[in-house]
Design a protein around this motif. Structure first.
Motif, PDB file in Angstrom:
ATOM      1  N   CYS A  14     -20.579 -48.418  45.970  1.00  0.00           N
ATOM      2  CA  CYS A  14     -19.159 -48.047  45.928  1.00  0.00           C
ATOM      3  C   CYS A  14     -18.321 -49.056  46.708  1.00  0.00           C
ATOM      4  O   CYS A  14     -17.231 -49.433  46.272  1.00  0.00           O
ATOM      5  CB  CYS A  14     -18.967 -46.637  46.496  1.00  0.00           C
ATOM      6  SG  CYS A  14     -19.616 -46.421  48.164  1.00  0.00           S
ATOM      7  N   CYS A  64     -26.382 -47.064  49.391  1.00  0.00           N
ATOM      8  CA  CYS A  64     -26.721 -48.228  48.571  1.00  0.00           C
ATOM      9  C   CYS A  64     -25.635 -49.297  48.612  1.00  0.00           C
ATOM     10  O   CYS A  64     -25.847 -50.427  48.202  1.00  0.00           O
ATOM     11  CB  CYS A  64     -26.956 -47.792  47.129  1.00  0.00           C
ATOM     12  SG  CYS A  64     -25.458 -47.221  46.300  1.00  0.00           S
ATOM     13  N   ASN A  65     -24.422 -48.925  49.032  1.00  0.00           N
ATOM     14  CA  ASN A  65     -23.298 -49.858  49.159  1.00  0.00           C
ATOM     15  C   ASN A  65     -22.610 -50.180  47.832  1.00  0.00           C
ATOM     16  O   ASN A  65     -21.699 -51.007  47.789  1.00  0.00           O
ATOM     17  CB  ASN A  65     -23.735 -51.171  49.833  1.00  0.00           C
ATOM     18  CG  ASN A  65     -22.641 -51.783  50.677  1.00  0.00           C
ATOM     19  OD1 ASN A  65     -21.959 -51.091  51.419  1.00  0.00           O
ATOM     20  ND2 ASN A  65     -22.464 -53.088  50.563  1.00  0.00           N
ATOM     21  N   CYS A 116     -25.469 -39.141  49.698  1.00  0.00           N
ATOM     22  CA  CYS A 116     -25.317 -40.605  49.718  1.00  0.00           C
ATOM     23  C   CYS A 116     -26.619 -41.261  50.167  1.00  0.00           C
ATOM     24  O   CYS A 116     -27.244 -40.823  51.120  1.00  0.00           O
ATOM     25  CB  CYS A 116     -24.176 -40.976  50.672  1.00  0.00           C
ATOM     26  SG  CYS A 116     -24.026 -42.745  50.970  1.00  0.00           S
ATOM     27  N   CYS A 168     -21.400 -44.806  41.635  1.00  0.00           N
ATOM     28  CA  CYS A 168     -22.332 -44.189  42.599  1.00  0.00           C
ATOM     29  C   CYS A 168     -23.575 -43.655  41.877  1.00  0.00           C
ATOM     30  O   CYS A 168     -23.464 -42.741  41.058  1.00  0.00           O
ATOM     31  CB  CYS A 168     -21.631 -43.048  43.348  1.00  0.00           C
ATOM     32  SG  CYS A 168     -22.741 -42.188  44.476  1.00  0.00           S
TER      33      CYS A 168
HETATM   34  S1  SF4 Z   1     -23.212 -45.882  49.268  1.00  0.00           S
HETATM   35 FE1  SF4 Z   1     -21.573 -45.241  47.881  1.00  0.00          FE
HETATM   36  S2  SF4 Z   1     -22.422 -45.623  45.817  1.00  0.00           S
HETATM   37 FE2  SF4 Z   1     -24.151 -45.625  47.224  1.00  0.00          FE
HETATM   38  S3  SF4 Z   1     -24.894 -43.524  47.192  1.00  0.00           S
HETATM   39 FE3  SF4 Z   1     -23.460 -43.672  48.923  1.00  0.00          FE
HETATM   40  S4  SF4 Z   1     -21.519 -43.004  48.071  1.00  0.00           S
HETATM   41 FE4  SF4 Z   1     -22.849 -43.474  46.332  1.00  0.00          FE
END
Ligand code: SF4
Ligand code: SF4
Length: 127
Positions: free
Chosen positions: A82, A79-80, A76, A55
């Motif tokens: 994770c 961004c996908n 958050c 992340c």
């Molecule tokens: S989508 Fe997932 S990786 Fe991206 S910022 Fe949010 S929690 Fe973090």
């Protein structure tokens, strides 16, 4: 001439449907690829911490000892990363956005304790 234009626009607006939608009475249908908020299937999670390490915003915390997975909703950036990095595919993007809040909210999901393992069956002695 300007008066004619004004009248035409006014009449058109009077007899056309509104361009706005009465939210929240009529919620919006989001497109299929909308990145709303991260959701987890905690039963499938193995608490490996890969999502936390990937992340870029530091929004996820995984605590193996406490068996919890937490996300700071307003940290958050959708961004996908994770979702793509989870080895168990237990994360996905819900097509809805977090509820507004006056405080930075952390949502924590706890993994239930594993049931005690059955003792190995003793082999019957052959005589
Ligand atoms: S989508 Fe997932 S990786 Fe991206 S910022 Fe949010 S929690 Fe973090
Ligand atoms: S990467 Fe997936 S399995 Fe690993 S802690 Fe995160 S959600 Fe759980």
């Amino acid at each position: 001439m300007n008066m004619m234009n004004f009248t035409r626009v006014a009449l058109k607006n009077l007899f056309s449907k509104p361009v706005t939608r009465p939210y929240p009475a009529q919620p919006r249908d989001y497109p299929a690829r909308t990145r709303g908020q991260v959701a987890i299937d905690m039963d499938a999670c193995i608490l490996c911490g890969m999502c936390m390490r990937k992340c870029p915003a530091g929004a996820i915390q995984v605590d193996r000892a406490a068996r919890t997975w937490s996300i700071e909703r307003f940290g958050c950036i959708q961004c996908n990363s994770c979702v793509e990095s989870c080895p168990k595919k237990c994360l996905h993007m819900e097509q809805s956005y977090p509820q507004p809040d006056a405080h930075k909210r952390v949502d924590t999901v706890e993994k239930p304790p594993e049931p005690p393992k059955e003792p190995p069956a003793t082999a019957a002695k052959s005589e």
